[in-house]
Design a protein around this motif. Structure first.
Motif, PDB file in Angstrom:
ATOM      1  N   LEU A  48     -73.626 -80.208  13.672  1.00 43.34           N
ATOM      2  CA  LEU A  48     -74.778 -80.028  14.557  1.00 43.34           C
ATOM      3  C   LEU A  48     -74.480 -79.078  15.714  1.00 43.34           C
ATOM      4  N   CYS A  49     -73.204 -78.791  15.927  1.00 43.29           N
ATOM      5  CA  CYS A  49     -72.800 -77.913  17.030  1.00 43.29           C
ATOM      6  C   CYS A  49     -73.424 -76.532  16.828  1.00 43.29           C
ATOM      7  N   GLU A  50     -73.896 -75.954  17.914  1.00 48.31           N
ATOM      8  CA  GLU A  50     -74.629 -74.688  17.814  1.00 48.31           C
ATOM      9  C   GLU A  50     -73.781 -73.470  18.168  1.00 48.31           C
ATOM     10  N   THR A  51     -72.526 -73.711  18.496  1.00 52.26           N
ATOM     11  CA  THR A  51     -71.622 -72.586  18.746  1.00 52.26           C
ATOM     12  C   THR A  51     -71.066 -72.099  17.407  1.00 52.26           C
ATOM     13  N   PRO A  52     -71.117 -70.803  17.138  1.00 55.53           N
ATOM     14  CA  PRO A  52     -70.567 -70.317  15.862  1.00 55.53           C
ATOM     15  C   PRO A  52     -69.117 -70.771  15.689  1.00 55.53           C
ATOM     16  N   ALA A  61     -66.366 -79.457  16.871  1.00 58.79           N
ATOM     17  CA  ALA A  61     -67.536 -79.187  17.695  1.00 58.79           C
ATOM     18  C   ALA A  61     -67.064 -78.666  19.052  1.00 58.79           C
ATOM     19  N   CYS A  62     -67.888 -77.781  19.682  1.00 55.38           N
ATOM     20  CA  CYS A  62     -67.433 -77.160  20.932  1.00 55.38           C
ATOM     21  C   CYS A  62     -67.484 -78.133  22.102  1.00 55.38           C
ATOM     22  N   GLY A  63     -68.401 -79.102  22.041  1.00 55.35           N
ATOM     23  CA  GLY A  63     -68.523 -80.065  23.135  1.00 55.35           C
ATOM     24  C   GLY A  63     -69.333 -79.542  24.300  1.00 55.35           C
ATOM     25  N   ASP A  64     -69.847 -78.337  24.177  1.00 54.20           N
ATOM     26  CA  ASP A  64     -70.430 -77.697  25.352  1.00 54.20           C
ATOM     27  C   ASP A  64     -71.795 -77.060  25.114  1.00 54.20           C
ATOM     28  N   CYS A  65     -72.260 -77.044  23.867  1.00 57.07           N
ATOM     29  CA  CYS A  65     -73.554 -76.409  23.585  1.00 57.07           C
ATOM     30  C   CYS A  65     -74.663 -77.466  23.720  1.00 57.07           C
ATOM     31  N   PRO A  66     -75.929 -77.058  23.701  1.00 53.46           N
ATOM     32  CA  PRO A  66     -77.006 -78.061  23.782  1.00 53.46           C
ATOM     33  C   PRO A  66     -76.897 -79.115  22.681  1.00 53.46           C
ATOM     34  N   GLY A  67     -76.559 -78.680  21.462  1.00 51.63           N
ATOM     35  CA  GLY A  67     -76.433 -79.632  20.354  1.00 51.63           C
ATOM     36  C   GLY A  67     -75.374 -80.684  20.643  1.00 51.63           C
ATOM     37  N   CYS A  68     -74.238 -80.246  21.158  1.00 51.87           N
ATOM     38  CA  CYS A  68     -73.158 -81.187  21.479  1.00 51.87           C
ATOM     39  C   CYS A  68     -73.574 -82.113  22.622  1.00 51.87           C
ATOM     40  N   HIS A  69     -74.301 -81.570  23.604  1.00 54.29           N
ATOM     41  CA  HIS A  69     -74.746 -82.432  24.710  1.00 54.29           C
ATOM     42  C   HIS A  69     -75.691 -83.514  24.209  1.00 54.29           C
TER      43      HIS A  69
HETATM   44 ZN   LIG Z   1     -71.279 -77.516  20.323  1.00 54.44          ZN
END
Ligand SMILES: [Zn+2]
Length: 331
Positions: A48-52, A61-69
């Motif tokens: 679900l993470c939105e960072t490529p 997961a990046c932990g920092d994109c809107p999806g991760c939030h």
């Molecule tokens: Zn993310």
């Protein structure tokens, strides 16, 4: 969110790395209490993470994109966890068909955030038969970027039709040393206690963490003492003590006790209860190895029926009797 253990993190990174060709139904299977659920969550968040992927560190997961939030706040609109529901403080026995039906609409919609959609079913072995059948229909026609992640420690208890729709992904168990380090860091267990808790838990670090809580440990010791007091104490009296604990607590403990006694009888060291070596040595004189092997096999067979015992007290007493047979018939 990361898996608790390194080999599991590597697994998630590998699966995310092949996202383009990743099967849309995954069956994450591994031993109980090793962090499979957390591994499934990390995979879900990674999808679900939105960072490529190329811009993320460690392949998670990046932990920092809107999806991760959204995900970490527990309300990602394109994520559906399906678990046992609690009612009046008790967990349901099974995942119901109604819970799976609620997914149908979700699966039919397009993604809110224009990315992946993920359903996480954990523990998948508790799907009722109608629920599994309803899920099967969805597994047969997954939408473009929709993933179903099923998590289980008992893949064989899922219907073959469901299993055959899924790619089986074994979740590795962490090494004992990593489990001990994790208990110290994660649960604040004193380093001197970590090895014993890992052994008692049978190599299930999440169970070991549970035991690290003093009140849980007291309850566990009481169970262990009761089981160790057989056969001098009769099965009815022991059952009175043990009955307060759930079957998911006393059953594996009884299995490990029988297994350790069989090991000691065969001249090996106890694997789980090193502290109880003197007691095991005593019992060894009075039981038969063949009888213990029979008890162990019977308990193993019976374990598949545990999910919903019709009569928990009867199950308890008959299980204790299976063990006591090893003391009666020393052939
Ligand atoms: Zn993310």
């Amino acid at each position: 969110m990361r898996p608790y253990f390194e080999a599991q993190a590597a697994l998630v990174a590998r699966l995310l790395g092949e996202e383009d060709r990743l099967a849309h139904a995954l069956l994450l299977a591994g031993a109980p209490g090793v962090g499979k659920g957390r591994t499934g969550l990390a995979l879900a968040q990674g999808l679900l993470c939105e960072t490529p992927l190329a811009k993320r560190t460690g392949g998670m997961a990046c932990g920092d994109c809107p999806g991760c939030h959204w995900f970490e706040a527990g309300n990602h609109p394109d994520f559906r966890p399906v678990a046992l529901l609690a009612k009046d403080g008790k967990l349901a026995w099974e995942i119901s068909i109604d819970q799976v039906r609620e997914l149908e609409e979700f699966a039919a919609l397009s993604a809110f955030r224009d990315g992946a959609r993920v359903v996480l079913v954990d523990p998948a072995e508790t799907l009722s038969v109608p629920a599994a059948n309803a899920l099967l229909k969805m597994l047969e026609e997954p939408g473009g970027r929709t993933w179903f992640i099923l998590v289980t420690h008992r893949p064989d208890s899922l219907p073959a039709t469901v299993r055959s729709r899924c790619r089986l992904v074994p979740v590795p168990s962490p090494e004992a040393a990593e489990q001990q380090r994790w208990l110290v860091a994660e649960a604040g267990v004193p380093p001197g206690d970590a090895a014993r808790l890992v052994a008692w838990s049978g190599g299930a670090p999440l169970h070991a963490r549970h035991l690290a809580d003093p009140s849980n440990l007291t309850a566990y010791r009481r169970l262990l003492e009761a089981i160790a007091s057989l056969p001098e104490t009769g099965s009815v009296a022991v059952a009175d003590t043990v009955a307060a604990a759930g079957v998911e607590q006393w059953y594996p403990l009884l299995q490990r006790w029988v297994s350790d006694l069989a090991r000691v009888s065969a001249g090996a060291s106890p694997r789980f209860f090193a502290d109880s070596a003197p007691r095991l040595a005593q019992l060894r004189q009075r039981s038969s190895l063949a009888g213990l092997a029979r008890a162990s096999a019977s308990l193993q067979r019976q374990a598949t029926l545990l999910r919903h015992p019709l009569n928990p007290r009867l199950l308890l007493e008959s299980s204790l009797e299976l063990y006591l047979d090893a003391f009666r018939n020393r052939t």
